[in-house]
Scaffold this motif. Sequence first.
Motif, PDB file in Angstrom:
ATOM      1  N   ALA A 157       0.846  -1.187   0.000  1.00 45.42           N
ATOM      2  CA  ALA A 157       0.000   0.000   0.000  1.00 45.42           C
ATOM      3  C   ALA A 157       0.885   1.240   0.000  1.00 45.42           C
ATOM      4  O   ALA A 157       1.983   1.221   0.579  1.00 45.42           O
ATOM      5  N   PRO A 158       0.453   2.342  -0.643  1.00 48.48           N
ATOM      6  CA  PRO A 158       1.315   3.527  -0.778  1.00 48.48           C
ATOM      7  C   PRO A 158       1.892   4.035   0.540  1.00 48.48           C
ATOM      8  O   PRO A 158       3.085   4.353   0.617  1.00 48.48           O
ATOM      9  N   GLU A 159       1.080   4.097   1.590  1.00 48.33           N
ATOM     10  CA  GLU A 159       1.589   4.599   2.874  1.00 48.33           C
ATOM     11  C   GLU A 159       2.613   3.644   3.482  1.00 48.33           C
ATOM     12  O   GLU A 159       3.531   4.047   4.182  1.00 48.33           O
ATOM     13  N   LEU A 160       2.471   2.348   3.163  1.00 52.32           N
ATOM     14  CA  LEU A 160       3.428   1.363   3.662  1.00 52.32           C
ATOM     15  C   LEU A 160       4.769   1.519   2.954  1.00 52.32           C
ATOM     16  O   LEU A 160       5.830   1.379   3.577  1.00 52.32           O
ATOM     17  N   ARG A 161       4.749   1.817   1.658  1.00 52.64           N
ATOM     18  CA  ARG A 161       5.999   2.062   0.932  1.00 52.64           C
ATOM     19  C   ARG A 161       6.718   3.276   1.503  1.00 52.64           C
ATOM     20  O   ARG A 161       7.946   3.286   1.634  1.00 52.64           O
ATOM     21  N   THR A 162       5.974   4.301   1.866  1.00 48.34           N
ATOM     22  CA  THR A 162       6.569   5.498   2.469  1.00 48.34           C
ATOM     23  C   THR A 162       7.223   5.166   3.804  1.00 48.34           C
ATOM     24  O   THR A 162       8.338   5.597   4.099  1.00 48.34           O
ATOM     25  N   GLN A 163       6.533   4.361   4.621  1.00 45.48           N
ATOM     26  CA  GLN A 163       7.100   3.952   5.912  1.00 45.48           C
ATOM     27  C   GLN A 163       8.347   3.109   5.720  1.00 45.48           C
ATOM     28  O   GLN A 163       9.314   3.231   6.480  1.00 45.48           O
ATOM     29  N   LEU A 164       8.332   2.243   4.716  1.00 47.77           N
ATOM     30  CA  LEU A 164       9.493   1.390   4.450  1.00 47.77           C
ATOM     31  C   LEU A 164      10.721   2.231   4.141  1.00 47.77           C
ATOM     32  O   LEU A 164      11.825   1.930   4.609  1.00 47.77           O
ATOM     33  N   GLU A 165      10.550   3.291   3.352  1.00 54.57           N
ATOM     34  CA  GLU A 165      11.687   4.146   3.026  1.00 54.57           C
ATOM     35  C   GLU A 165      12.288   4.763   4.283  1.00 54.57           C
ATOM     36  O   GLU A 165      13.504   4.935   4.388  1.00 54.57           O
ATOM     37  N   ALA A 166      11.442   5.093   5.258  1.00 56.55           N
ATOM     38  CA  ALA A 166      11.925   5.710   6.497  1.00 56.55           C
ATOM     39  C   ALA A 166      12.552   4.684   7.441  1.00 56.55           C
ATOM     40  O   ALA A 166      13.434   5.030   8.239  1.00 56.55           O
ATOM     41  N   LYS A 167      12.121   3.436   7.365  1.00 52.67           N
ATOM     42  CA  LYS A 167      12.548   2.421   8.341  1.00 52.67           C
ATOM     43  C   LYS A 167      13.376   1.304   7.717  1.00 52.67           C
ATOM     44  O   LYS A 167      13.636   0.292   8.356  1.00 52.67           O
ATOM     45  N   ARG A 168      13.790   1.476   6.480  1.00 52.59           N
ATOM     46  CA  ARG A 168      14.544   0.426   5.780  1.00 52.59           C
ATOM     47  C   ARG A 168      15.838   0.118   6.525  1.00 52.59           C
ATOM     48  O   ARG A 168      16.588   1.018   6.901  1.00 52.59           O
ATOM     49  N   PRO A 169      16.132  -1.156   6.769  1.00 52.33           N
ATOM     50  CA  PRO A 169      17.351  -1.506   7.514  1.00 52.33           C
ATOM     51  C   PRO A 169      18.621  -1.236   6.714  1.00 52.33           C
ATOM     52  O   PRO A 169      18.620  -1.299   5.483  1.00 52.33           O
ATOM     53  N   ARG A 170      19.702  -0.931   7.433  1.00 54.10           N
ATOM     54  CA  ARG A 170      21.018  -0.798   6.804  1.00 54.10           C
ATOM     55  C   ARG A 170      21.566  -2.183   6.515  1.00 54.10           C
ATOM     56  O   ARG A 170      21.401  -3.111   7.310  1.00 54.10           O
ATOM     57  N   VAL A 171      22.230  -2.330   5.381  1.00 58.22           N
ATOM     58  CA  VAL A 171      22.933  -3.569   5.051  1.00 58.22           C
ATOM     59  C   VAL A 171      24.419  -3.295   5.219  1.00 58.22           C
ATOM     60  O   VAL A 171      24.992  -2.457   4.516  1.00 58.22           O
ATOM     61  N   LEU A 172      25.046  -3.991   6.187  1.00 59.98           N
ATOM     62  CA  LEU A 172      26.421  -3.686   6.567  1.00 59.98           C
ATOM     63  C   LEU A 172      27.282  -4.937   6.574  1.00 59.98           C
ATOM     64  O   LEU A 172      26.823  -6.017   6.965  1.00 59.98           O
TER      65      LEU A 172
END
Length: 205
Positions: free
Chosen positions: A77-92
């Motif tokens: 859902a569009p709002e979920l994609r927006t949240q994902l961008e803010a909470k996307r995990p770092r890959v290290l």
Amino acid sequence: MRQLSTYKTVQGAKRALDNGGRFFNLWTKAGDNVVEGAELARAAGVYSSDAIAFLHFEMALMDLPAEQKTEVLSLLAPELRTQLEAKRPRVLQPSLVEAEGTVGTPAIVTGYPRFVEDKSQLKGFIVMVAPIITMIPIVDEFDVYEVFDTPDQVEPRTLIATVRGSKRLDGLYSRFGGVLKELRFEDKTGRYHGLYLEACYYTPL
């Protein structure tokens, strides 16, 4: 810490994610080609579409080709994609966790784990029942691993803690997902570490 199996096809990802949520999620529907937060949480085994649900989602997609990842992302859902961008995990890489990681952020670390020790950590939280304030002790028990970039297991490395009772992963090349936390203990080698990953999920590779 739960073992996570990655999605192998777009169809498999759709089946897992477009699941209708739990019985009390009255406004979500399975198979409608839209993944809502409740459905993402159910797939992750949690009860809210928070950072851990997004961590599970990112780890589950990691073995798909880029174009298939894009197709699965389009289901959100569009709002979920927006949240994902803010909470996307770092890959290290393990060797970069100390330099590039931030306390409190989700992260995915892949490497060769070496078991260090079983550890207990005393915590506590305050309960207030007027007029009395009480500190209740809680003991966290976990296994501690050092994780290295390469199989020869030479410096540098990072530290990962998993819940006691999880499968022992000594030497098995694996991907770990969790939350970076500030170190509050010293391992048996006498070394302190600035950050460690409290692992929620792992995928043997």
